[in-house]
Write a protein that holds these residues in place. Sequence first.
Motif, mmCIF file in Angstrom:
data_model
loop_
_atom_site.group_PDB
_atom_site.id
_atom_site.type_symbol
_atom_site.label_atom_id
_atom_site.label_comp_id
_atom_site.label_asym_id
_atom_site.label_seq_id
_atom_site.Cartn_x
_atom_site.Cartn_y
_atom_site.Cartn_z
ATOM 1 N N ALA A 216 -54.546 -29.219 -53.937
ATOM 2 C CA ALA A 216 -55.938 -28.837 -54.203
ATOM 3 C C ALA A 216 -55.991 -27.627 -55.135
ATOM 4 O O ALA A 216 -56.842 -27.557 -56.040
ATOM 5 C CB ALA A 216 -56.657 -28.535 -52.891
ATOM 6 N N CYS A 217 -55.081 -26.678 -54.926
ATOM 7 C CA CYS A 217 -55.017 -25.509 -55.820
ATOM 8 C C CYS A 217 -54.695 -25.941 -57.243
ATOM 9 O O CYS A 217 -55.294 -25.442 -58.219
ATOM 10 C CB CYS A 217 -53.957 -24.526 -55.331
ATOM 11 S SG CYS A 217 -54.360 -23.672 -53.798
ATOM 12 N N GLU A 218 -53.768 -26.865 -57.360
ATOM 13 C CA GLU A 218 -53.384 -27.342 -58.686
ATOM 14 C C GLU A 218 -54.537 -28.062 -59.369
ATOM 15 O O GLU A 218 -54.761 -27.901 -60.576
ATOM 16 C CB GLU A 218 -52.170 -28.265 -58.558
ATOM 17 C CG GLU A 218 -51.626 -28.763 -59.885
ATOM 18 C CD GLU A 218 -50.377 -29.614 -59.717
ATOM 19 O OE1 GLU A 218 -49.990 -30.284 -60.695
ATOM 20 O OE2 GLU A 218 -49.805 -29.602 -58.614
ATOM 21 N N ARG A 219 -55.285 -28.841 -58.612
ATOM 22 C CA ARG A 219 -56.402 -29.587 -59.199
ATOM 23 C C ARG A 219 -57.466 -28.645 -59.747
ATOM 24 O O ARG A 219 -58.060 -28.901 -60.798
ATOM 25 C CB ARG A 219 -57.009 -30.540 -58.168
ATOM 26 C CG ARG A 219 -58.148 -31.401 -58.719
ATOM 27 C CD ARG A 219 -58.512 -32.505 -57.762
ATOM 28 N NE ARG A 219 -57.423 -33.447 -57.596
ATOM 29 C CZ ARG A 219 -57.150 -34.444 -58.432
ATOM 30 N NH1 ARG A 219 -57.896 -34.609 -59.524
ATOM 31 N NH2 ARG A 219 -56.147 -35.273 -58.201
ATOM 32 N N LEU A 220 -57.721 -27.550 -59.037
ATOM 33 C CA LEU A 220 -58.735 -26.596 -59.493
ATOM 34 C C LEU A 220 -58.146 -25.488 -60.362
ATOM 35 O O LEU A 220 -58.890 -24.634 -60.859
ATOM 36 C CB LEU A 220 -59.454 -25.965 -58.294
ATOM 37 C CG LEU A 220 -60.327 -26.877 -57.436
ATOM 38 C CD1 LEU A 220 -61.114 -26.049 -56.419
ATOM 39 C CD2 LEU A 220 -61.277 -27.709 -58.278
ATOM 40 N N ALA A 221 -56.808 -25.500 -60.516
ATOM 41 C CA ALA A 221 -56.116 -24.489 -61.320
ATOM 42 C C ALA A 221 -56.388 -23.078 -60.798
ATOM 43 O O ALA A 221 -56.767 -22.172 -61.557
ATOM 44 C CB ALA A 221 -56.512 -24.605 -62.792
ATOM 45 N N VAL A 222 -56.213 -22.900 -59.476
ATOM 46 C CA VAL A 222 -56.384 -21.582 -58.870
ATOM 47 C C VAL A 222 -55.117 -21.235 -58.089
ATOM 48 O O VAL A 222 -54.350 -22.107 -57.686
ATOM 49 C CB VAL A 222 -57.596 -21.532 -57.914
ATOM 50 C CG1 VAL A 222 -58.889 -21.761 -58.670
ATOM 51 C CG2 VAL A 222 -57.441 -22.544 -56.770
ATOM 52 N N ALA A 223 -54.918 -19.950 -57.881
ATOM 53 C CA ALA A 223 -53.772 -19.495 -57.091
ATOM 54 C C ALA A 223 -54.013 -19.778 -55.611
ATOM 55 O O ALA A 223 -55.158 -19.928 -55.166
ATOM 56 C CB ALA A 223 -53.559 -18.000 -57.313
ATOM 57 N N ARG A 224 -52.922 -19.835 -54.858
ATOM 58 C CA ARG A 224 -53.040 -20.118 -53.423
ATOM 59 C C ARG A 224 -53.869 -19.061 -52.710
ATOM 60 O O ARG A 224 -54.592 -19.374 -51.746
ATOM 61 C CB ARG A 224 -51.632 -20.192 -52.811
ATOM 62 C CG ARG A 224 -51.606 -20.357 -51.303
ATOM 63 C CD ARG A 224 -52.198 -21.688 -50.871
ATOM 64 N NE ARG A 224 -52.180 -21.809 -49.425
ATOM 65 C CZ ARG A 224 -53.116 -21.331 -48.617
ATOM 66 N NH1 ARG A 224 -54.173 -20.687 -49.125
ATOM 67 N NH2 ARG A 224 -53.022 -21.483 -47.323
ATOM 68 N N GLU A 225 -53.826 -17.806 -53.172
ATOM 69 C CA GLU A 225 -54.576 -16.731 -52.515
ATOM 70 C C GLU A 225 -55.936 -16.506 -53.165
ATOM 71 O O GLU A 225 -56.573 -15.456 -52.954
ATOM 72 C CB GLU A 225 -53.762 -15.436 -52.541
ATOM 73 C CG GLU A 225 -53.480 -14.882 -53.931
ATOM 74 C CD GLU A 225 -52.270 -15.523 -54.599
ATOM 75 O OE1 GLU A 225 -51.886 -15.059 -55.682
ATOM 76 O OE2 GLU A 225 -51.716 -16.492 -54.016
ATOM 77 N N ALA A 226 -56.436 -17.471 -53.913
ATOM 78 C CA ALA A 226 -57.724 -17.322 -54.603
ATOM 79 C C ALA A 226 -58.847 -17.004 -53.622
ATOM 80 O O ALA A 226 -58.878 -17.512 -52.494
ATOM 81 C CB ALA A 226 -58.057 -18.590 -55.368
ATOM 82 N N SER A 227 -59.776 -16.161 -54.059
ATOM 83 C CA SER A 227 -60.920 -15.780 -53.228
ATOM 84 C C SER A 227 -61.964 -16.894 -53.221
ATOM 85 O O SER A 227 -61.910 -17.822 -54.040
ATOM 86 C CB SER A 227 -61.552 -14.489 -53.761
ATOM 87 O OG SER A 227 -62.125 -14.728 -55.045
ATOM 88 N N LEU A 228 -62.932 -16.778 -52.328
ATOM 89 C CA LEU A 228 -64.016 -17.768 -52.282
ATOM 90 C C LEU A 228 -64.765 -17.835 -53.613
ATOM 91 O O LEU A 228 -65.005 -18.946 -54.123
ATOM 92 C CB LEU A 228 -64.970 -17.452 -51.126
ATOM 93 C CG LEU A 228 -64.373 -17.537 -49.716
ATOM 94 C CD1 LEU A 228 -65.409 -17.107 -48.678
ATOM 95 C CD2 LEU A 228 -63.900 -18.953 -49.407
ATOM 96 N N ALA A 233 -65.950 -20.680 -58.745
ATOM 97 C CA ALA A 233 -66.011 -20.568 -60.209
ATOM 98 C C ALA A 233 -65.100 -21.601 -60.869
ATOM 99 O O ALA A 233 -65.474 -22.218 -61.880
ATOM 100 C CB ALA A 233 -65.614 -19.160 -60.639
ATOM 101 N N ALA A 234 -63.920 -21.816 -60.298
ATOM 102 C CA ALA A 234 -63.001 -22.803 -60.857
ATOM 103 C C ALA A 234 -63.586 -24.210 -60.756
ATOM 104 O O ALA A 234 -63.435 -25.025 -61.679
ATOM 105 C CB ALA A 234 -61.662 -22.732 -60.125
ATOM 106 N N PHE A 235 -64.263 -24.486 -59.668
ATOM 107 C CA PHE A 235 -64.891 -25.797 -59.511
ATOM 108 C C PHE A 235 -65.991 -25.993 -60.558
ATOM 109 O O PHE A 235 -66.077 -27.053 -61.186
ATOM 110 C CB PHE A 235 -65.470 -25.938 -58.100
ATOM 111 C CG PHE A 235 -66.312 -27.164 -57.916
ATOM 112 C CD1 PHE A 235 -65.729 -28.417 -57.795
ATOM 113 C CD2 PHE A 235 -67.707 -27.081 -57.879
ATOM 114 C CE1 PHE A 235 -66.500 -29.559 -57.638
ATOM 115 C CE2 PHE A 235 -68.481 -28.201 -57.720
ATOM 116 C CZ PHE A 235 -67.877 -29.447 -57.600
#
Length: 303
Positions: A216-228, A233-235
Amino acid sequence: MKSISLYALFPTDRLKKLRNLRLPGQRLTTCAVGPLAALFGPTRPLPLASDRKTLGRALVEFQFMLETLLPLGPVLPAAFVCQFADTDALDAFLIAHAEKLQQALAEFGSRRQHQIAIRYDGSGAAPGADWPHAFETILREACVDVLMLPREDETVLFNAAVLIEGDGTERLDAALEKIDAFDTAALRIKCAGPLPACAFASVRAEPLAVERVNDACERLAVAREASLPDIKAAFRALMKVVHPDVRTSSDVARGAETAAREARDLLLRVREAELALDKAGRRFPAPPPALRFLRADSSGQAA
């Protein structure tokens, strides 16, 4: 360590009564996490689905235990299968989802479930085709909720689980009297209960594989510790690329949009659970088990 199964949740003011509870053949343990008290025990081997007799006996034992819990006060039942690897996983689950579990306990804890089966014995005039709908209408006026269940055979006109308030027994009885008046001689009404709201809001825990969260992190291109805010924002940024209004292939776009929404929802749930654990000063090595409220007419609702 042997896995454990959650049976039910209560307010913590019922903890003393829970600790005094004794059930034949059951090794029960209690714990308190914040305002929630949990009743759990060692996981028993589940019979194969093909072994209907043994499975049926296990379900009856589970139902008997839930009936025994009713005098203790508000109770939120767990699903027939609600397993955890160990008590640490159970603690993480209760802490991570404390707010949603408290809300469900407040909404469903004092409500009671009955099963209504209405048969026609063939001794009177043929029942009207609209009778089942009329029965449902009468019960919906008297109950909090009505959940239609499959009919066992052609003699069953109506089969449903109904949910009533704790003081709603008289209204349910009056509704059944109205139904009985359709044909007192030929209708056979069976009302089983009460039980906790098992068919309407059973608690289920679903382990989350690390790989699924990483995907899921890879799909949204966010780090595992990404904030809410980062996840949201990535979505939104991804939607500008994969939304059907942008992509030329609508089928591909719909698939990409669905996958992106699922990834966002998963990461938001995981992050909210982890933030709850952080606030409580607790750490859990894996993503906390996800919470799902099961309803008998569907696969359940993720929370």
